[in-house]
Design a protein around this motif. Structure first.
Motif, PDB file in Angstrom:
ATOM      1  N   SER A 252      33.556  42.181  36.850  1.00 39.44           N
ATOM      2  CA  SER A 252      32.577  42.662  35.424  1.00 39.44           C
ATOM      3  C   SER A 252      31.769  43.528  36.306  1.00 39.44           C
ATOM      4  N   GLY A 253      32.860  44.865  35.911  1.00 40.99           N
ATOM      5  CA  GLY A 253      31.546  46.168  35.859  1.00 40.99           C
ATOM      6  C   GLY A 253      32.597  47.043  37.201  1.00 40.99           C
ATOM      7  N   VAL A 254      33.760  46.393  37.248  1.00 44.73           N
ATOM      8  CA  VAL A 254      34.818  47.063  38.467  1.00 44.73           C
ATOM      9  C   VAL A 254      35.958  47.658  37.878  1.00 44.73           C
ATOM     10  N   THR A 255      36.075  48.860  38.092  1.00 47.28           N
ATOM     11  CA  THR A 255      37.842  49.009  38.493  1.00 47.28           C
ATOM     12  C   THR A 255      38.051  49.362  39.692  1.00 47.28           C
ATOM     13  N   CYS A 256      39.259  48.942  39.578  1.00 45.79           N
ATOM     14  CA  CYS A 256      40.237  49.330  40.590  1.00 45.79           C
ATOM     15  C   CYS A 256      42.213  48.376  41.183  1.00 45.79           C
ATOM     16  N   TYR A 257      42.015  48.872  41.549  1.00 43.67           N
ATOM     17  CA  TYR A 257      44.118  48.971  41.861  1.00 43.67           C
ATOM     18  C   TYR A 257      44.123  47.736  43.279  1.00 43.67           C
ATOM     19  N   LEU A 258      45.559  47.319  42.613  1.00 43.50           N
ATOM     20  CA  LEU A 258      46.110  46.537  44.041  1.00 43.50           C
ATOM     21  C   LEU A 258      47.858  47.280  43.822  1.00 43.50           C
ATOM     22  N   GLU A 259      47.928  47.156  44.608  1.00 46.56           N
ATOM     23  CA  GLU A 259      49.301  47.884  45.290  1.00 46.56           C
ATOM     24  C   GLU A 259      49.885  47.206  44.834  1.00 46.56           C
ATOM     25  N   GLY A 260      51.382  47.433  44.664  1.00 43.44           N
ATOM     26  CA  GLY A 260      52.275  46.532  44.789  1.00 43.44           C
ATOM     27  C   GLY A 260      53.088  45.581  45.487  1.00 43.44           C
ATOM     28  N   VAL A 261      52.457  45.225  46.646  1.00 42.67           N
ATOM     29  CA  VAL A 261      52.395  44.114  48.100  1.00 42.67           C
ATOM     30  C   VAL A 261      52.087  42.837  47.127  1.00 42.67           C
ATOM     31  N   PHE A 262      52.395  41.750  48.541  1.00 38.10           N
ATOM     32  CA  PHE A 262      52.188  40.264  48.335  1.00 38.10           C
ATOM     33  C   PHE A 262      51.110  40.287  48.643  1.00 38.10           C
ATOM     34  N   PRO A 263      50.326  39.446  48.220  1.00 39.76           N
ATOM     35  CA  PRO A 263      49.001  38.837  48.526  1.00 39.76           C
ATOM     36  C   PRO A 263      49.124  38.673  49.493  1.00 39.76           C
ATOM     37  N   SER A 264      48.050  38.498  50.695  1.00 35.41           N
ATOM     38  CA  SER A 264      48.106  37.562  51.743  1.00 35.41           C
ATOM     39  C   SER A 264      47.201  36.505  51.484  1.00 35.41           C
TER      40      SER A 264
ATOM     41  N   SER B 213      39.587  42.935  30.922  1.00 36.06           N
ATOM     42  CA  SER B 213      40.914  41.721  31.058  1.00 36.06           C
ATOM     43  C   SER B 213      42.311  41.740  31.566  1.00 36.06           C
ATOM     44  N   THR B 214      41.943  43.047  31.709  1.00 39.33           N
ATOM     45  CA  THR B 214      43.399  43.244  32.275  1.00 39.33           C
ATOM     46  C   THR B 214      43.695  42.496  33.880  1.00 39.33           C
ATOM     47  N   ALA B 215      44.500  41.807  33.983  1.00 40.53           N
ATOM     48  CA  ALA B 215      44.943  41.211  35.250  1.00 40.53           C
ATOM     49  C   ALA B 215      46.048  41.276  35.887  1.00 40.53           C
ATOM     50  N   ALA B 216      46.363  41.226  37.466  1.00 45.32           N
ATOM     51  CA  ALA B 216      47.544  41.280  37.812  1.00 45.32           C
ATOM     52  C   ALA B 216      48.030  39.938  38.514  1.00 45.32           C
ATOM     53  N   TYR B 217      48.965  39.575  38.289  1.00 41.93           N
ATOM     54  CA  TYR B 217      49.967  38.312  38.493  1.00 41.93           C
ATOM     55  C   TYR B 217      50.508  37.658  40.803  1.00 41.93           C
ATOM     56  N   ALA B 218      50.718  37.042  40.751  1.00 40.12           N
ATOM     57  CA  ALA B 218      51.963  37.002  41.931  1.00 40.12           C
ATOM     58  C   ALA B 218      52.338  35.509  41.921  1.00 40.12           C
ATOM     59  N   GLY B 219      52.535  35.328  41.652  1.00 41.66           N
ATOM     60  CA  GLY B 219      53.603  33.865  42.495  1.00 41.66           C
ATOM     61  C   GLY B 219      53.991  33.460  44.161  1.00 41.66           C
ATOM     62  N   ILE B 220      53.352  32.214  43.675  1.00 42.01           N
ATOM     63  CA  ILE B 220      53.571  31.676  45.796  1.00 42.01           C
ATOM     64  C   ILE B 220      54.820  30.576  45.239  1.00 42.01           C
ATOM     65  N   ASN B 221      55.438  30.769  46.271  1.00 44.76           N
ATOM     66  CA  ASN B 221      56.806  28.949  45.913  1.00 44.76           C
ATOM     67  C   ASN B 221      56.057  28.535  47.452  1.00 44.76           C
ATOM     68  N   PRO B 222      55.538  27.555  47.310  1.00 45.36           N
ATOM     69  CA  PRO B 222      55.195  27.396  48.925  1.00 45.36           C
ATOM     70  C   PRO B 222      56.112  26.007  49.780  1.00 45.36           C
TER      71      PRO B 222
ATOM     72  N   ALA C 194      55.384  34.818  48.670  1.00 49.22           N
ATOM     73  CA  ALA C 194      55.193  34.957  47.569  1.00 49.22           C
ATOM     74  C   ALA C 194      55.536  36.735  46.907  1.00 49.22           C
ATOM     75  N   THR C 195      55.464  36.483  45.638  1.00 55.86           N
ATOM     76  CA  THR C 195      56.120  37.824  45.012  1.00 55.86           C
ATOM     77  C   THR C 195      54.780  39.151  45.325  1.00 55.86           C
ATOM     78  N   ASN C 196      54.924  40.026  45.014  1.00 60.77           N
ATOM     79  CA  ASN C 196      54.293  41.491  45.085  1.00 60.77           C
ATOM     80  C   ASN C 196      53.292  41.296  43.740  1.00 60.77           C
ATOM     81  N   TRP C 197      51.681  41.929  43.910  1.00 54.95           N
ATOM     82  CA  TRP C 197      51.384  41.547  42.493  1.00 54.95           C
ATOM     83  C   TRP C 197      51.880  42.038  41.506  1.00 54.95           C
ATOM     84  N   HIS C 198      52.333  41.738  39.841  1.00 49.29           N
ATOM     85  CA  HIS C 198      52.879  42.107  39.297  1.00 49.29           C
ATOM     86  C   HIS C 198      51.894  42.426  38.146  1.00 49.29           C
ATOM     87  N   ALA C 199      51.723  43.722  36.627  1.00 48.40           N
ATOM     88  CA  ALA C 199      51.130  43.732  35.617  1.00 48.40           C
ATOM     89  C   ALA C 199      51.453  42.704  34.555  1.00 48.40           C
TER      90      ALA C 199
END
Length: 175
Positions: free
Chosen positions: A71-83, A110-119, A160-165
């Protein structure tokens, strides 16, 4: 004589026009600077986000990580995979599933970013089992969060995939 009086008047007029131009330019620059500062969005830190992990069955099964700004935060994620890693050993750290940088995702509300992780990307009976995922924004590993997995994961060469919209773009297809 006439030219003598005209010259100072012309200089005065020119000076007045120059002063107006300088003032307008300074005001325009100040406005542009203020506008560009207010429109600047900073990079997300791990503490700026809340995360959710869900199990998906597509592509042989993977974990979909959803990141939303707090709440109250606006920021961006680069399109790289999460650590991310499933444990503390190097063989449980995720590797990139994509070979290029994706588009930047700006998070707010409510905007989200998604990353997929295949273990498990191997086709064998090997692997270690884990119930938790350690996750952070790349470059902010010291502030990693630990997330409970929806079920126990067998881990062997995770990716893991990159962050995506769009969550559909975050499916980590195994080779």
């Amino acid at each position: 004589m006439r030219s003598r009086f005209a010259a100072p008047s012309a200089r005065l007029a020119l000076a007045a026009v120059a002063a107006v131009a300088v003032t307008a330019t300074a005001a325009g620059t100040a406005t542009a600077t203020a506008d560009s500062r207010s429109a600047t969005v900073r990079a997300c830190a791990t503490k700026d986000l809340s995360f959710k992990v869900s199990l998906k069955t597509q592509a042989g099964g993977y974990y979909l990580v959803t990141a939303k700004a707090k709440s109250g935060v606006t920021c961006y994620l680069e399109g790289v995979f999460p650590s991310a890693s499933f444990g503390s050993s190097a063989d449980t750290e995720v590797a990139p599933a994509e070979h290029a940088v994706s588009d930047r995702v700006t998070l707010s509300g409510s905007t989200a970013a998604y990353a997929g992780i295949n273990p498990k990307t191997t086709n064998n009976d090997f692997g270690k089992e884990f119930d938790f995922l350690h996750l952070s924004v790349a470059g902010d590993e010291i502030n990693a969060v630990t997330l409970a997995l929806p079920d126990t994961a067998t881990v062997d060469r995770p990716v893991a995939t990159n962050w995506h919209a769009d969550p559909a773009d975050a499916v980590p297809f195994a080779n």
